[in-house]
Design a protein around this motif. Structure first.
Motif, PDB file in Angstrom:
ATOM      1  N   VAL A  14       0.830  -1.313  -0.356  1.00  0.00           N
ATOM      2  CA  VAL A  14      -0.084   0.192   0.176  1.00  0.00           C
ATOM      3  C   VAL A  14       1.385   1.540   0.281  1.00  0.00           C
ATOM      4  CG1 VAL A  14      -1.828   1.548   1.385  1.00  0.00           C
ATOM      5  CG2 VAL A  14      -2.056  -1.032   1.066  1.00  0.00           C
ATOM      6  N   LYS A  17       1.850   1.646  -3.277  1.00  0.00           N
ATOM      7  CA  LYS A  17       1.087   2.387  -4.452  1.00  0.00           C
ATOM      8  C   LYS A  17       1.051   3.415  -3.799  1.00  0.00           C
ATOM      9  CE  LYS A  17      -0.430  -0.914  -6.964  1.00  0.00           C
ATOM     10  NZ  LYS A  17      -0.113  -0.320  -8.473  1.00  0.00           N
ATOM     11  N   TYR A  57      -5.854   4.725  -0.901  1.00  0.00           N
ATOM     12  CA  TYR A  57      -4.582   3.555  -0.451  1.00  0.00           C
ATOM     13  C   TYR A  57      -4.083   4.383   1.118  1.00  0.00           C
ATOM     14  CZ  TYR A  57      -3.661   2.332  -5.673  1.00  0.00           C
ATOM     15  OH  TYR A  57      -3.750   2.056  -6.299  1.00  0.00           O
TER      16      TYR A  57
END
Length: 81
Positions: A14, A17, A57
């Motif tokens: 995560v 991202k 995110y």
């Protein structure tokens, strides 16, 4: 121990991202500064979508930190436990 490793891997994914999305947003902002004659509606749409994805995110990161990673009881694809 395995749950801890899974949580750390999920956080790393995560976070990766998040960094990717922040770079994309910075790229859009730089393009705006360089090209004053661009189609601002399209750029605004791209920027808004990128910011929304970044927020998703960030929320995922918070959830993983607060609640960990929950393994499903059944495999979604095969339907087995």
């Amino acid at each position: 121990m395995e749950e801890y490793k899974l949580k750390e891997r999920a956080l790393l994914k995560v976070q990766s991202k998040i960094w990717e999305q922040k770079r994309f947003i910075k790229e859009i902002e730089n393009n705006i500064e360089r090209n004053n004659d661009s189609d601002f509606e399209t750029i605004e749409l791209q920027l808004n979508e990128a910011i929304l994805q970044l927020q998703v995110y960030e929320f995922m990161k918070t959830c993983i930190k607060d609640y960990g990673v929950i393994k499903p009881l059944k495999d979604i694809i095969s339907g087995t436990e």
